[in-house]
Scaffold this motif. Structure first.
Motif, PDB file in Angstrom:
ATOM      1  N   UNK A  11      37.492  32.372  37.528  1.00  0.00           N
ATOM      2  CA  UNK A  11      37.749  31.043  38.060  1.00  0.00           C
ATOM      3  C   UNK A  11      39.161  30.631  37.648  1.00  0.00           C
ATOM      4  N   UNK A  12      40.099  30.906  38.532  1.00  0.00           N
ATOM      5  CA  UNK A  12      41.487  30.530  38.252  1.00  0.00           C
ATOM      6  C   UNK A  12      42.244  30.550  39.562  1.00  0.00           C
ATOM      7  N   UNK A  13      43.496  30.206  39.506  1.00  0.00           N
ATOM      8  CA  UNK A  13      44.338  30.253  40.685  1.00  0.00           C
ATOM      9  C   UNK A  13      44.554  31.663  41.195  1.00  0.00           C
ATOM     10  N   UNK A  14      44.275  32.656  40.356  1.00  0.00           N
ATOM     11  CA  UNK A  14      44.430  34.049  40.762  1.00  0.00           C
ATOM     12  C   UNK A  14      43.624  34.344  42.016  1.00  0.00           C
ATOM     13  N   UNK A  15      42.392  33.891  42.068  1.00  0.00           N
ATOM     14  CA  UNK A  15      41.526  34.170  43.212  1.00  0.00           C
ATOM     15  C   UNK A  15      42.074  33.522  44.480  1.00  0.00           C
ATOM     16  N   UNK A  16      42.656  32.354  44.359  1.00  0.00           N
ATOM     17  CA  UNK A  16      43.264  31.701  45.523  1.00  0.00           C
ATOM     18  C   UNK A  16      44.413  32.537  46.051  1.00  0.00           C
ATOM     19  N   UNK A  17      45.234  33.064  45.162  1.00  0.00           N
ATOM     20  CA  UNK A  17      46.370  33.898  45.588  1.00  0.00           C
ATOM     21  C   UNK A  17      45.882  35.185  46.251  1.00  0.00           C
ATOM     22  N   UNK A  18      44.864  35.799  45.677  1.00  0.00           N
ATOM     23  CA  UNK A  18      44.316  37.033  46.262  1.00  0.00           C
ATOM     24  C   UNK A  18      43.785  36.740  47.657  1.00  0.00           C
ATOM     25  N   UNK A  19      42.988  35.687  47.785  1.00  0.00           N
ATOM     26  CA  UNK A  19      42.391  35.364  49.076  1.00  0.00           C
ATOM     27  C   UNK A  19      43.452  34.986  50.101  1.00  0.00           C
ATOM     28  N   UNK A  35      39.425  45.494  45.392  1.00  0.00           N
ATOM     29  CA  UNK A  35      38.599  46.056  44.329  1.00  0.00           C
ATOM     30  C   UNK A  35      38.735  45.164  43.106  1.00  0.00           C
ATOM     31  N   UNK A  36      37.619  44.599  42.705  1.00  0.00           N
ATOM     32  CA  UNK A  36      37.599  43.722  41.533  1.00  0.00           C
ATOM     33  C   UNK A  36      37.074  44.508  40.345  1.00  0.00           C
ATOM     34  N   UNK A  37      37.870  44.580  39.295  1.00  0.00           N
ATOM     35  CA  UNK A  37      37.407  45.268  38.091  1.00  0.00           C
ATOM     36  C   UNK A  37      36.407  44.378  37.371  1.00  0.00           C
ATOM     37  N   UNK A  38      35.305  44.974  36.963  1.00  0.00           N
ATOM     38  CA  UNK A  38      34.269  44.244  36.246  1.00  0.00           C
ATOM     39  C   UNK A  38      34.738  44.016  34.810  1.00  0.00           C
ATOM     40  N   UNK A  39      35.012  42.771  34.500  1.00  0.00           N
ATOM     41  CA  UNK A  39      35.473  42.433  33.150  1.00  0.00           C
ATOM     42  C   UNK A  39      34.507  41.487  32.443  1.00  0.00           C
ATOM     43  N   UNK A  40      33.408  41.181  33.109  1.00  0.00           N
ATOM     44  CA  UNK A  40      32.339  40.354  32.527  1.00  0.00           C
ATOM     45  C   UNK A  40      32.815  38.984  32.047  1.00  0.00           C
ATOM     46  N   UNK A  41      33.767  38.401  32.780  1.00  0.00           N
ATOM     47  CA  UNK A  41      34.182  37.039  32.460  1.00  0.00           C
ATOM     48  C   UNK A  41      33.161  36.019  32.944  1.00  0.00           C
ATOM     49  N   UNK A  42      32.410  36.384  33.994  1.00  0.00           N
ATOM     50  CA  UNK A  42      31.481  35.454  34.619  1.00  0.00           C
ATOM     51  C   UNK A  42      30.076  36.038  34.641  1.00  0.00           C
ATOM     52  N   UNK A  46      27.478  33.508  38.989  1.00  0.00           N
ATOM     53  CA  UNK A  46      28.778  32.888  39.254  1.00  0.00           C
ATOM     54  C   UNK A  46      29.696  33.839  40.023  1.00  0.00           C
ATOM     55  N   UNK A  47      29.620  35.146  39.712  1.00  0.00           N
ATOM     56  CA  UNK A  47      30.396  36.132  40.476  1.00  0.00           C
ATOM     57  C   UNK A  47      29.989  36.086  41.944  1.00  0.00           C
ATOM     58  N   UNK A  48      28.675  36.067  42.209  1.00  0.00           N
ATOM     59  CA  UNK A  48      28.182  36.021  43.583  1.00  0.00           C
ATOM     60  C   UNK A  48      28.648  34.751  44.297  1.00  0.00           C
ATOM     61  N   UNK A  49      28.577  33.614  43.616  1.00  0.00           N
ATOM     62  CA  UNK A  49      29.039  32.351  44.214  1.00  0.00           C
ATOM     63  C   UNK A  49      30.524  32.410  44.532  1.00  0.00           C
ATOM     64  N   UNK A  50      31.305  32.975  43.630  1.00  0.00           N
ATOM     65  CA  UNK A  50      32.744  33.087  43.839  1.00  0.00           C
ATOM     66  C   UNK A  50      33.046  33.997  45.028  1.00  0.00           C
ATOM     67  N   UNK A  51      32.362  35.127  45.114  1.00  0.00           N
ATOM     68  CA  UNK A  51      32.562  36.030  46.248  1.00  0.00           C
ATOM     69  C   UNK A  51      32.172  35.361  47.565  1.00  0.00           C
ATOM     70  N   UNK A  52      31.110  34.562  47.543  1.00  0.00           N
ATOM     71  CA  UNK A  52      30.696  33.847  48.758  1.00  0.00           C
ATOM     72  C   UNK A  52      31.752  32.852  49.207  1.00  0.00           C
ATOM     73  N   UNK A  53      32.413  32.195  48.274  1.00  0.00           N
ATOM     74  CA  UNK A  53      33.450  31.225  48.649  1.00  0.00           C
ATOM     75  C   UNK A  53      34.696  31.911  49.186  1.00  0.00           C
ATOM     76  N   UNK A  54      34.894  33.186  48.831  1.00  0.00           N
ATOM     77  CA  UNK A  54      36.068  33.915  49.298  1.00  0.00           C
ATOM     78  C   UNK A  54      35.902  34.407  50.730  1.00  0.00           C
ATOM     79  N   UNK A  55      34.696  34.344  51.248  1.00  0.00           N
ATOM     80  CA  UNK A  55      34.487  34.756  52.629  1.00  0.00           C
ATOM     81  C   UNK A  55      34.167  36.233  52.744  1.00  0.00           C
ATOM     82  N   UNK A  56      34.106  36.680  53.984  1.00  0.00           N
ATOM     83  CA  UNK A  56      33.710  38.046  54.280  1.00  0.00           C
ATOM     84  C   UNK A  56      34.934  38.956  54.252  1.00  0.00           C
TER      85      UNK A  56
END
Length: 77
Positions: A11-19, A35-42, A46-56
């Motif tokens: 959960x940071x601005x990084x995801x906005x830049x990627x998207x 490709x998202x490296x699994x770093x277990x931050x979430x 929460x990972x699933x919710x974040x991926x859903x907000x990023x779209x298909x």
């Protein structure tokens, strides 16, 4: 052209830049996979919710280089 972007899920601005970059490249007719490296931050939910907000988009969550290599071969990147 086919492009692979790598990142982490967080959960940071990084995801906005990627998207934003994914949408821009796709608007130019470029195939993009992420490709998202699994770093277990979430937690998983929460990972699933974040991926859903990023779209298909074409993505994977990987732990090892071997898993990343399989994803790359599957998408001919």
């Amino acid at each position: 052209m086919r492009i692979l972007l790598t990142s982490i899920l967080c959960h940071s601005g990084l995801m906005t830049h990627v998207w934003d970059l994914v949408k821009y490249l796709e608007s130019r007719g470029i195939f993009v996979a992420v490709a998202y490296q699994n770093v277990n931050f979430l937690p998983t939910d929460e990972e699933e919710n974040l991926l859903n907000t990023l779209g298909n988009h074409n993505y994977c969550i990987y732990d090892t280089v071997e898993e990343l290599a399989i994803f790359v071969r599957r998408h001919n990147i």
